[in-house]
Design an enzyme around this catalytic site. Structure first.
Site, PDB file in Angstrom:
ATOM      1  CB  CYS A  93      -0.926  -0.001   1.214  1.00  0.00           C
ATOM      2  SG  CYS A  93      -1.994   1.448   1.307  1.00  0.00           S
ATOM      3  CB  CYS A 102      -1.988  -2.061   7.474  1.00  0.00           C
ATOM      4  SG  CYS A 102      -3.356  -2.697   6.497  1.00  0.00           S
ATOM      5  CD  GLN A 289     -15.330 -13.132  13.480  1.00  0.00           C
ATOM      6  OE1 GLN A 289     -14.586 -12.157  13.382  1.00  0.00           O
ATOM      7  NE2 GLN A 289     -15.315 -13.912  14.543  1.00  0.00           N
ATOM      8  CG  ASN A 323     -20.338 -16.944  12.603  1.00  0.00           C
ATOM      9  OD1 ASN A 323     -20.556 -16.960  11.388  1.00  0.00           O
ATOM     10  ND2 ASN A 323     -19.126 -17.148  13.109  1.00  0.00           N
ATOM     11  CD  GLU A 339     -24.718 -11.223  21.736  1.00  0.00           C
ATOM     12  OE1 GLU A 339     -24.377 -10.102  22.158  1.00  0.00           O
ATOM     13  OE2 GLU A 339     -23.913 -12.107  21.374  1.00  0.00           O
ATOM     14  CG  ASN A 367     -24.410  -8.289  31.714  1.00  0.00           C
ATOM     15  OD1 ASN A 367     -23.373  -8.620  31.124  1.00  0.00           O
ATOM     16  ND2 ASN A 367     -24.456  -7.234  32.500  1.00  0.00           N
ATOM     17  CB  CYS A 421     -10.928 -10.978  18.933  1.00  0.00           C
ATOM     18  SG  CYS A 421     -12.046 -10.211  20.119  1.00  0.00           S
TER      19      CYS A 421
END
Length: 465
Positions: A93, A102, A289, A323, A339, A367, A421
Site C-alpha cells: 500500500c 495496517c 466477522q 454464526n 447473547e 448479561n 480476539c
C-alpha cells in the site's frame, strides 16, 4: 559563593536536546502492536531500558529516535535500517506508515503468522503458566481485499483540498489522505475517491463524521452518520451514487437503534456458510466477522474440535446472530444461544427460522459479563460449550465454571471451544478453566483473521474428564 545561573540559561527538562548521532539497537522480537523490541546496555554491560521501535523487525540492527521516554522503557520510531531482516518485504500500500489501518505490511505473511503464534504462546505462558498440549496449524486466508467491515472517518479539510474519507492516521485523530486501500475489497477501494466527491456535493458535508461499510454476498451497504437531515438534492445524489456503484445507503441520525435503510430498499445483506448450508442475513450495524473467507474456515474448525453429536446439548455463549449456533444446530440435538444484545438475539432467532433449524435452537438475552454459577446451573446440563466473547473475554463465565467445579454442585461441559480476539483475556480465562475448573488445554492456534495488522484471533480447545 557560587554565581547564580541566569534563568534563561538554566536547562529545562523539556528543552530540546542538541542533535547527535542516532543510537543503534539490535531488535530481538515484536510486541503485540507490531513494534520491534530491543534493550539498551549500560556502560557496565548490564541490561538497560527496553526500547519499542515502530517499523523495526526482529533480527534487524537499526538506529532510532525516541518520542516518549520513561524510566524503564522508551517508545521510538526507526531512523535507519543498518541490517534488514530476511522477513522484511515491500509494503503493497502506498499509504502504509501514514494510515493507521495496517501495521505489518512490511513483514512477510508467513512471518506475520509466526509472530502472532508466538504472541499467543507467550500470553498463555506468562499470564497463565500454560502450554497447550498441541499447537494447531494456523488458519490462513486472503492477505488482501479481505476486510468486509470498516468504519471510515469523514472530514472536510480545506488545507487538503476538501473532503477526506478514510482511516485515521497512525496514532492520530487526523484522517489519512488515502485514495485506495489494499485490505478493503477492490470495489470498495475504488469507491474511496468517488465517495469524497459525493460528500463534497452534499449540503451536510460538515455534519457527516462517519461512514460505516458492510459487504455482503451480493450488496455493499454504506451507513452514513448524519448529524442533520439531508435535503432533496442530497437524496438525489445518494440515489444516483447507489445506482452507479451498486451500493445500498443507510442513514443513522443518532444512536445505533436509529439506523434505517434509505435506498434501495429491495436488497439485503447476508453471508453464507456453504459447508453447513447456512445463509445468514444481517444488518450493517450487526456484529459479523470482518473476514468472511476466514470465518468459514474458523466455523468449520470450531465444530470439528467441538465434535457435536445428535445426542449433545450445546451452549453457545456470546452467540451474536448465530454464526456458530446455526451450524451447530445441523449436528446437535439442541443448541442454546445466549447473547447480551436483545437485537442480536432477535436476529439469531429469525436466522434460525430462515435456515430451518429453529426446532433445534433456543435463544436468550443475558448479561454474560455478570453470569454466576447459579445462572449456569439454572440453564440445565450441557455436554459442550462454545464461547466467542468480545475483547473483554469471558471472565464471569470462566469464574462461574470454576465455582461449579470447586463446589461439585452441578454438571460441567466435557469440552469447550473458545474463540478469542484478544490473547491476553484468553490466557486469563484459560488460567481459570485449567487451574480452578479442572480442564486441560488440549490445543490452541492462531486464526489470521486480520492480515497485515497486529490483531491476534485464536481458537482453543479445553477438555475435562
Amino acid at each position: 559563593m557560587s554565581e547564580a545561573v541566569p534563568t534563561s540559561a538554566r536547562k529545562s527538562k523539556n528543552a530540546p536536546v542538541a542533535p547527535g548521532p542516532a543510537p543503534v539497537l539490535e531488535i530481538e522480537s515484536l510486541d503485540m502492536e507490531a513494534r520491534g523490541v530491543g534493550r539498551t546496555m549500560t556502560e557496565d554491560g548490564e541490561p538497560g531500558k527496553v526500547i519499542f521501535v515502530e517499523g523495526a523487525l526482529p533480527g534487524e540492527r537499526v538506529t532510532y529516535s525516541s518520542y516518549r521516554r520513561k524510566p524503564s522503557y522508551e517508545q521510538a520510531t526507526v531512523v535507519d535500517i543498518l541490517r534488514p531482516s530476511v522477513m522484511r518485504t515491500q509494503p503493497k500500500c502506498t499509504f502504509f506508515g501514514t494510515c493507521g489501518g495496517c501495521s505489518m505490511q512490511h513483514l512477510d505473511m508467513r512471518a506475520q503468522v509466526a509472530v502472532k503464534q508466538r504472541v499467543l504462546e507467550d500470553n498463555l505462558w506468562h499470564l497463565a503458566k500454560l502450554r497447550a498440549e498441541t499447537m494447531f496449524a494456523p488458519i490462513h486466508g486472503p492477505s488482501w481485499g479481505y476486510r468486509y467491515r470498516a468504519r471510515l472517518t469523514v472530514r472536510n479539510v480545506a488545507k487538503k483540498g476538501g473532503v477526506l474519507v478514510g482511516f485515521h492516521e497512525k496514532k492520530s485523530s487526523y484522517v489519512a489522505d488515502m485514495t485506495s486501500c489494499e485490505v478493503l475489497p477492490p470495489h470498495v477501494s475504488a469507491m474511496l475517491v468517488p465517495l469524497r466527491r459525493l460528500v463534497e456535493g452534499l449540503s451536510i458535508r460538515d455534519r457527516m463524521p462517519q461512514i460505516e461499510l458492510a459487504v455482503g454476498s451480493t450488496v455493499t451497504a454504506l451507513v452514513l452518520r448524519v448529524l442533520e437531515p439531508i435535503n432533496a438534492d442530497d437524496e438525489a445524489l445518494l440515489r444516483a451514487f447507489a445506482d452507479e456503484h451498486k451500493v445500498q445507503f443507510w442513514l443513522q441520525p443518532k444512536g445505533p437503534d436509529t439506523v434505517t435503510p434509505f435506498y434501495p430498499l429491495d436488497v439485503s445483506l447476508d453471508y453464507t456458510l456453504p459447508e453447513f448450508g447456512i445463509r445468514m442475513p444481517f444488518k450493517p450495524t450487526d456484529f459479523t466477522q470482518v473476514n468472511h473467507q476466514i470465518n468459514r474456515v474458523l466455523v468449520g474448525r470450531a465444530l470439528r474440535l467441538l465434535a457435536p453429536s445428535r445426542d449433545d446439548r450445546v451452549l453457545d455463549l456470546f452467540c451474536g446472530i448465530g454464526n456458530f449456533t446455526l451450524p451447530l444446530a445441523r449436528l446437535s440435538r439442541e443448541v442454546m444461544g445466549i447473547e447480551g444484545s436483545d437485537t442480536l438475539t432477535t436476529r439469531a432467532l429469525a436466522n434460525a427460522r430462515e435456515n430451518g433449524v429453529d426446532g433445534h435452537t433456543t435463544f436468550a438475552c443475558r448479561n454474560l459479563f455478570e453470569v454466576t454459577g447459579d445462572d449456569l446451573r439454572a440453564l440445565g446440563a450441557f455436554d459442550k460449550f462454545l464461547i466467542d466473547p468480545p475483547r473483554e473475554g469471558a471472565l464471569a463465565v470462566s469464574k462461574a465454571l470454576a465455582e461449579i467445579a470447586q463446589s461439585g454442585a452441578g454438571p460441567l461441559p466435557k469440552r469447550i471451544v473458545y474463540v478469542s480476539c484478544n490473547p491476553s483475556t484468553l490466557a486469563r480465562d484459560a488460567g481459570l478453566l485449567v487451574h480452578e475448573a479442572g480442564y486441560r488445554l488440549k490445543g490452541a492456534g492462531v486464526v489470521n483473521m486480520f492480515p497485515n495488522t497486529s490483531h491476534v484471533e485464536s481458537i482453543a480447545l479445553f477438555e475435562r474428564d
